[in-house]
Design a protein around this motif. Structure first.
Motif, PDB file in Angstrom:
ATOM      1  N   LEU A 214      49.251 -34.032   1.539  1.00 54.62           N
ATOM      2  CA  LEU A 214      48.802 -35.411   1.501  1.00 54.62           C
ATOM      3  C   LEU A 214      49.793 -36.413   2.262  1.00 54.62           C
ATOM      4  CD1 LEU A 214      47.662 -34.294  -1.099  1.00 54.62           C
ATOM      5  CD2 LEU A 214      47.107 -36.758  -1.734  1.00 54.62           C
TER       6      LEU A 214
ATOM      7  N   GLY B 252      49.159 -39.572   3.664  1.00 53.11           N
ATOM      8  CA  GLY B 252      48.490 -41.065   4.111  1.00 53.11           C
ATOM      9  C   GLY B 252      49.116 -41.764   3.201  1.00 53.11           C
ATOM     10  N   GLY B 253      48.417 -42.893   2.819  1.00 48.62           N
ATOM     11  CA  GLY B 253      49.130 -44.047   1.807  1.00 48.62           C
ATOM     12  C   GLY B 253      49.946 -45.234   2.814  1.00 48.62           C
ATOM     13  N   ARG B 254      50.684 -45.902   2.232  1.00 46.17           N
ATOM     14  CA  ARG B 254      51.521 -46.976   2.953  1.00 46.17           C
ATOM     15  C   ARG B 254      52.920 -46.792   3.133  1.00 46.17           C
ATOM     16  NH1 ARG B 254      50.461 -51.440  -0.643  1.00 46.17           N
ATOM     17  NH2 ARG B 254      50.427 -49.824  -2.131  1.00 46.17           N
TER      18      ARG B 254
ATOM     19  N   SER C 282      55.041 -48.009   1.410  1.00 49.54           N
ATOM     20  CA  SER C 282      55.650 -49.277   1.459  1.00 49.54           C
ATOM     21  C   SER C 282      56.999 -49.422   0.782  1.00 49.54           C
ATOM     22  CB  SER C 282      54.649 -50.190   0.930  1.00 49.54           C
ATOM     23  OG  SER C 282      54.320 -49.968  -0.622  1.00 49.54           O
ATOM     24  N   ARG C 283      57.303 -48.643  -0.281  1.00 48.94           N
ATOM     25  CA  ARG C 283      58.579 -48.758  -0.788  1.00 48.94           C
ATOM     26  C   ARG C 283      59.654 -48.126   0.162  1.00 48.94           C
ATOM     27  NH1 ARG C 283      57.087 -45.667  -6.095  1.00 48.94           N
ATOM     28  NH2 ARG C 283      55.207 -45.013  -4.859  1.00 48.94           N
TER      29      ARG C 283
ATOM     30  N   LYS D 259      56.998 -41.657   5.337  1.00 46.07           N
ATOM     31  CA  LYS D 259      57.818 -40.520   4.487  1.00 46.07           C
ATOM     32  C   LYS D 259      57.477 -39.039   5.182  1.00 46.07           C
ATOM     33  CE  LYS D 259      56.140 -41.940   0.675  1.00 46.07           C
ATOM     34  NZ  LYS D 259      55.639 -42.014  -0.706  1.00 46.07           N
TER      35      LYS D 259
ATOM     36  N   ALA E 127      46.311 -34.304   5.140  1.00 43.24           N
ATOM     37  CA  ALA E 127      45.225 -35.184   4.875  1.00 43.24           C
ATOM     38  C   ALA E 127      45.790 -36.696   4.576  1.00 43.24           C
ATOM     39  CB  ALA E 127      44.785 -34.938   3.254  1.00 43.24           C
ATOM     40  N   GLY E 128      45.234 -37.539   5.328  1.00 42.36           N
ATOM     41  CA  GLY E 128      45.354 -38.896   5.545  1.00 42.36           C
ATOM     42  C   GLY E 128      46.312 -39.296   6.638  1.00 42.36           C
TER      43      GLY E 128
ATOM     44  N   ASP F 154      40.743 -39.527   5.109  1.00 47.91           N
ATOM     45  CA  ASP F 154      39.820 -39.899   3.931  1.00 47.91           C
ATOM     46  C   ASP F 154      38.581 -40.526   4.207  1.00 47.91           C
ATOM     47  OD1 ASP F 154      42.673 -39.331   3.121  1.00 47.91           O
ATOM     48  OD2 ASP F 154      42.831 -41.363   2.208  1.00 47.91           O
TER      49      ASP F 154
ATOM     50  N   GLY G  42      44.051 -44.231  -2.168  1.00 46.94           N
ATOM     51  CA  GLY G  42      45.405 -43.835  -2.626  1.00 46.94           C
ATOM     52  C   GLY G  42      45.188 -42.079  -2.757  1.00 46.94           C
TER      53      GLY G  42
ATOM     54  N   GLY H   7      43.109 -38.707  -0.870  1.00 48.37           N
ATOM     55  CA  GLY H   7      43.653 -37.717   0.046  1.00 48.37           C
ATOM     56  C   GLY H   7      43.361 -36.294  -0.444  1.00 48.37           C
TER      57      GLY H   7
ATOM     58  N   ALA I 264      52.461 -33.575  -1.920  1.00 54.98           N
ATOM     59  CA  ALA I 264      52.904 -34.695  -1.538  1.00 54.98           C
ATOM     60  C   ALA I 264      53.911 -34.504  -0.311  1.00 54.98           C
ATOM     61  CB  ALA I 264      53.478 -35.447  -2.418  1.00 54.98           C
ATOM     62  N   CYS I 265      53.616 -35.209   0.584  1.00 48.71           N
ATOM     63  CA  CYS I 265      54.378 -35.301   2.075  1.00 48.71           C
ATOM     64  C   CYS I 265      55.891 -35.566   1.474  1.00 48.71           C
ATOM     65  CB  CYS I 265      54.066 -35.786   3.070  1.00 48.71           C
ATOM     66  SG  CYS I 265      53.853 -37.641   2.604  1.00 48.71           S
TER      67      CYS I 265
ATOM     68  N   ASN J  80      60.737 -41.947  -2.496  1.00 49.07           N
ATOM     69  CA  ASN J  80      59.629 -42.981  -2.532  1.00 49.07           C
ATOM     70  C   ASN J  80      60.357 -44.303  -1.918  1.00 49.07           C
ATOM     71  OD1 ASN J  80      57.168 -42.335  -3.648  1.00 49.07           O
ATOM     72  ND2 ASN J  80      58.266 -42.231  -5.776  1.00 49.07           N
TER      73      ASN J  80
HETATM   74  N1  LIG Z   1      45.560 -39.046   2.360  1.00 48.26           N
HETATM   75  C1  LIG Z   1      46.001 -39.902   1.499  1.00 48.26           C
HETATM   76  N2  LIG Z   1      47.292 -39.679   0.978  1.00 48.26           N
HETATM   77  C2  LIG Z   1      47.947 -40.687   0.505  1.00 48.26           C
HETATM   78  C3  LIG Z   1      47.377 -42.092  -0.042  1.00 48.26           C
HETATM   79  N3  LIG Z   1      48.014 -42.630  -0.579  1.00 48.26           N
HETATM   80  C4  LIG Z   1      49.182 -41.997  -0.886  1.00 48.26           C
HETATM   81  N4  LIG Z   1      49.108 -40.971  -0.304  1.00 48.26           N
HETATM   82  C5  LIG Z   1      50.129 -39.775  -0.423  1.00 48.26           C
HETATM   83  O1  LIG Z   1      50.150 -39.258  -1.882  1.00 48.26           O
HETATM   84  C6  LIG Z   1      51.567 -39.020  -2.050  1.00 48.26           C
HETATM   85  C7  LIG Z   1      51.958 -39.944  -3.042  1.00 48.26           C
HETATM   86  O2  LIG Z   1      51.922 -41.430  -2.421  1.00 48.26           O
HETATM   87  P1  LIG Z   1      52.686 -42.769  -3.246  1.00 48.26           P
HETATM   88  O3  LIG Z   1      54.211 -42.595  -3.150  1.00 48.26           O
HETATM   89  O4  LIG Z   1      51.965 -42.776  -4.589  1.00 48.26           O
HETATM   90  O5  LIG Z   1      52.103 -43.730  -2.186  1.00 48.26           O
HETATM   91  P2  LIG Z   1      52.414 -44.104  -1.054  1.00 48.26           P
HETATM   92  O6  LIG Z   1      51.547 -44.996  -0.179  1.00 48.26           O
HETATM   93  O7  LIG Z   1      52.901 -43.104  -0.173  1.00 48.26           O
HETATM   94  O8  LIG Z   1      53.831 -45.172  -1.191  1.00 48.26           O
HETATM   95  P3  LIG Z   1      54.140 -46.592  -1.757  1.00 48.26           P
HETATM   96  O9  LIG Z   1      53.253 -47.490  -0.906  1.00 48.26           O
HETATM   97  O10 LIG Z   1      55.568 -46.801  -1.726  1.00 48.26           O
HETATM   98  O11 LIG Z   1      53.417 -46.397  -3.045  1.00 48.26           O
HETATM   99  C8  LIG Z   1      52.358 -39.083  -0.736  1.00 48.26           C
HETATM  100  O12 LIG Z   1      52.278 -37.811  -0.348  1.00 48.26           O
HETATM  101  C9  LIG Z   1      51.271 -40.073   0.201  1.00 48.26           C
HETATM  102  O13 LIG Z   1      51.602 -39.755   1.622  1.00 48.26           O
HETATM  103  C10 LIG Z   1      46.128 -42.001   0.689  1.00 48.26           C
HETATM  104  O14 LIG Z   1      45.355 -43.355   0.493  1.00 48.26           O
HETATM  105  N5  LIG Z   1      45.300 -41.152   1.329  1.00 48.26           N
END
Ligand SMILES: Nc1nc2c(ncn2[C@@H]2O[C@H](COP(=O)(O)OP(=O)(O)OP(=O)(O)O)[C@@H](O)[C@H]2O)c(=O)[nH]1
Length: 227
Positions: free
Chosen positions: A8, A10-12, A14-15, A20, A48-49, A65, A71, A75, A92-93, A208
């Motif tokens: 996985l 994708g995501g933001r 943001s932290r 990442k 994914a993502g 996605d 979120g 993914g 998770a990546c 994170n």
């Molecule tokens: N494909 C996909 N992966 C996601 C998505 N949101 C988070 N992930 C992945 O899920 C894992 C956990 O992500 P989080 O740390 O919860 O969220 P984040 O968006 O990466 O980080 P924050 O913005 O700091 O919360 C990571 O491997 C992310 O790359 C999404 O919308 N789509």
């Protein structure tokens, strides 16, 4: 048993403030480290993502996605949808020390679960038509540490897909709330540490925030993290 690996990515972020998956550790991006660890285990790796263009250079399948902005659950959904194997690994990546030992342990548990399911089907066909013997097959295998279960260091049976999609459609996006509804097994404690050959706190460590990245770098530099 052939198994697909879903990373996985994708995501933001943001932290962290930057992607990442592309953070560098020990001369490789986290994504490359995971690919290196998954290649001996998985028949196919799916990223994914994220932005396709950012990941194409890694030479793996990149999927988008179908529920953007939803979120990690989205993914996992995208990865499982593109998976052609009965079981898939999910990681998770941002877990830089997840390694082949951990992935192999998840695969072995998935194989055992599948054999148990096959035996239950055989038993049921020996019984009167319609009798299932009340057997519910294992659908998920999760790493678990004292603090929590880790749904993104896990293996999932493809049969979870319809339920997962229903939750996405309903907007119920909390991953642990979903995994709690599954028939789940766990790999935990010493078994995790033994499988990975790493200190337990590292096995499931995820980055994170910038300070998490700094900690991972310092572990790596201290030479303790190479399994
Ligand atoms: N494909 C996909 N992966 C996601 C998505 N949101 C988070 N992930 C992945 O899920 C894992 C956990 O992500 P989080 O740390 O919860 O969220 P984040 O968006 O990466 O980080 P924050 O913005 O700091 O919360 C990571 O491997 C992310 O790359 C999404 O919308 N789509």
């Amino acid at each position: 048993m052939n198994i697909t690996a879903i990373i996985l990515a994708g995501g933001r972020s943001s932290r962290m403030g930057s992607n990442k998956a592309l953070l560098e550790l020990g001369g490789l991006t986290v994504l490359e480290r995971l690919i290196r660890e998954l290649e001996p285990i998985a028949s196919r790796i799916v990223i994914a993502g994220g932005e396709r263009a950012a990941y194409e250079r890694f030479g793996q399948v990149v999927v988008t996605d179908r529920y953007p902005g939803a979120g990690p659950l989205a993914g996992l959904h995208a990865g499982l949808e593109s998976s052609t194997t009965r079981w898939s690994l999910a990681v998770a990546c941002d877990t830089p020390f997840a390694n082949r030992g951990l992935f192999r342990a998840l695969l072995e548990r998935a194989e055992a679960a599948e054999e148990a399911a096959a035996r239950a089907v055989d038993r049921a066909s020996d019984l009167a038509a319609g009798a299932s013997g009340g057997f519910a097959p294992t659908e998920a295998i999760l790493a678990r540490t004292q603090e929590r279960a880790h749904p993104l260091l896990a293996a999932y049976r493809r049969s979870v897909l319809p339920g997962l999609e229903a939750r996405l459609r309903e907007g119920r996006l909390k991953m642990t709330a979903w995994t709690e509804t599954l028939c789940t097994e766990y790999i935990e404690g010493e078994a995790l540490a033994n499988a990975s050959g790493l200190p337990l706190e590292w096995c499931t460590f995820n980055m994170n925030k910038p300070e998490d990245y700094e900690l991972a770098r310092s572990w790596l530099e201290s030479g303790r993290s190479e399994g």
